[in-house]
Design an enzyme around this catalytic site. Sequence first.
Site, PDB file in Angstrom:
ATOM      1  N   GLU A 138       0.850  -1.398  -0.102  1.00 54.69           N
ATOM      2  CA  GLU A 138       0.004  -0.079   0.060  1.00 54.69           C
ATOM      3  C   GLU A 138       0.781   1.164   0.048  1.00 54.69           C
ATOM      4  O   GLU A 138       0.307   2.276  -0.036  1.00 54.69           O
ATOM      5  CB  GLU A 138      -1.118   0.000   1.227  1.00 54.69           C
ATOM      6  N   HIS A 143       9.713  -7.982  -1.443  1.00 57.26           N
ATOM      7  CA  HIS A 143       8.997  -6.739  -1.602  1.00 57.26           C
ATOM      8  C   HIS A 143       9.858  -6.008  -2.717  1.00 57.26           C
ATOM      9  O   HIS A 143      10.909  -5.531  -2.450  1.00 57.26           O
ATOM     10  CB  HIS A 143       8.934  -5.949  -0.194  1.00 57.26           C
TER      11      HIS A 143
HETATM   12  N1  LIG Z   1       5.882  -2.953   7.537  1.00 57.35           N
HETATM   13  C1  LIG Z   1       5.688  -2.963   5.882  1.00 57.35           C
HETATM   14  N2  LIG Z   1       6.392  -2.176   5.398  1.00 57.35           N
HETATM   15  C2  LIG Z   1       6.475  -2.291   4.076  1.00 57.35           C
HETATM   16  C3  LIG Z   1       5.667  -3.130   3.611  1.00 57.35           C
HETATM   17  N3  LIG Z   1       5.975  -2.792   2.182  1.00 57.35           N
HETATM   18  C4  LIG Z   1       6.437  -1.924   1.985  1.00 57.35           C
HETATM   19  N4  LIG Z   1       7.279  -1.456   3.101  1.00 57.35           N
HETATM   20  C5  LIG Z   1       7.897  -0.303   3.774  1.00 57.35           C
HETATM   21  O1  LIG Z   1       7.214   0.797   3.756  1.00 57.35           O
HETATM   22  C6  LIG Z   1       8.189   2.012   3.996  1.00 57.35           C
HETATM   23  C7  LIG Z   1       7.714   3.391   3.638  1.00 57.35           C
HETATM   24  O2  LIG Z   1       8.717   4.169   3.986  1.00 57.35           O
HETATM   25  P1  LIG Z   1       8.549   5.578   3.726  1.00 57.35           P
HETATM   26  O3  LIG Z   1       9.701   6.161   4.467  1.00 57.35           O
HETATM   27  O4  LIG Z   1       7.305   6.446   3.969  1.00 57.35           O
HETATM   28  O5  LIG Z   1       8.853   5.602   2.022  1.00 57.35           O
HETATM   29  P2  LIG Z   1      10.035   5.653   1.290  1.00 57.35           P
HETATM   30  O6  LIG Z   1      10.663   7.077   1.362  1.00 57.35           O
HETATM   31  O7  LIG Z   1       9.604   5.314  -0.076  1.00 57.35           O
HETATM   32  O8  LIG Z   1      10.914   4.420   1.945  1.00 57.35           O
HETATM   33  P3  LIG Z   1      12.208   3.753   1.141  1.00 57.35           P
HETATM   34  O9  LIG Z   1      11.459   2.511   0.660  1.00 57.35           O
HETATM   35  O10 LIG Z   1      13.054   3.537   2.485  1.00 57.35           O
HETATM   36  O11 LIG Z   1      12.746   4.475   0.235  1.00 57.35           O
HETATM   37  C8  LIG Z   1       9.457   1.395   3.561  1.00 57.35           C
HETATM   38  O12 LIG Z   1      10.341   1.330   4.300  1.00 57.35           O
HETATM   39  C9  LIG Z   1       8.979  -0.039   2.753  1.00 57.35           C
HETATM   40  O13 LIG Z   1      10.179  -1.012   2.917  1.00 57.35           O
HETATM   41  C10 LIG Z   1       5.124  -4.136   4.242  1.00 57.35           C
HETATM   42  O14 LIG Z   1       4.163  -5.015   3.892  1.00 57.35           O
HETATM   43  N5  LIG Z   1       5.173  -3.969   5.588  1.00 57.35           N
END
Ligand SMILES: Nc1nc2c(ncn2[C@@H]2O[C@H](COP(=O)(O)OP(=O)(O)OP(=O)(O)O)[C@@H](O)[C@H]2O)c(=O)[nH]1
Length: 210
Positions: A100, A168
């Site tokens: 999501e 992922h």
């Molecule tokens: N707990 C959890 N985290 C998820 C899942 N799918 C994706 N994520 C994480 O969601 C997080 C979103 O972090 P943000 O810092 O808001 O977004 P971002 O800047 O795109 O983060 P990065 O992926 O670190 O570049 C990331 O750490 C992803 O790895 C999931 O199913 N569960």
Amino acid sequence: MNDVVKSLSPRLISAADKPADRPTREEAEAAVRTLIRWAGDDPQREGLQDTPKRVAKAFKEFYSGYQDDPKDVLNKIFAEVEGYDDIVLVRDIPFYSHCEHHMVPFYGMAHIAYYPTKGVVGLSKLARLVEVYARRLQTQETMTAQIASAIEQYLEPRGVAVMIEAEHMCMSMRGVQKAGAMTLTTQFTGAFNDAAEQVRFLTLVRHGKA
Ligand SMILES: Nc1nc2c(ncn2[C@@H]2O[C@H](COP(=O)(O)OP(=O)(O)OP(=O)(O)O)[C@@H](O)[C@H]2O)c(=O)[nH]1
Ligand SMILES: [Zn+2]
């Protein structure tokens, strides 16, 4: 039902929230054209002309879980099992979902076990239940809890165990770029809160024998 599952149930079990203001197909296709432009390409060029239509159609498959209700999947219980009440485990159920946070795929295997009380469900229904939730936007943790909650609610088993292992793509092909990193999540209820039961579950998942 344990406290975690009970507190999660109302939101997780109900049929998916269906936004009343769902856009038309034309609006969805226009949004895809915008994203193509955002990516830096020209949605009018020949190779991309039908892409918005294809993407809108693909979305119907990727997110078909919003149309499905776990109740319809788990409503047929076979009670005539000669009193069988030992573990039922279906492992290595492959799935594809989308996180999501990025709407990027995560995919892997789900393993589901339960101890029946009032009967069993068709084995395919456990795999169908995975599909109901995988084909929505959510996190792996949410999906794990949702599967356990639905089985808990509709089968009232002595216990449920769900484990999901997934890669992922948002961690592999972008962001931190750690291809191959696997995320494992588990949800245990009832009898599976016992450590020995968790070992049995994990042993069956890993080796197929207890
Ligand atoms: N707990 C959890 N985290 C998820 C899942 N799918 C994706 N994520 C994480 O969601 C997080 C979103 O972090 P943000 O810092 O808001 O977004 P971002 O800047 O795109 O983060 P990065 O992926 O670190 O570049 C990331 O750490 C992803 O790895 C999931 O199913 N569960
Ligand atoms: Zn993500």
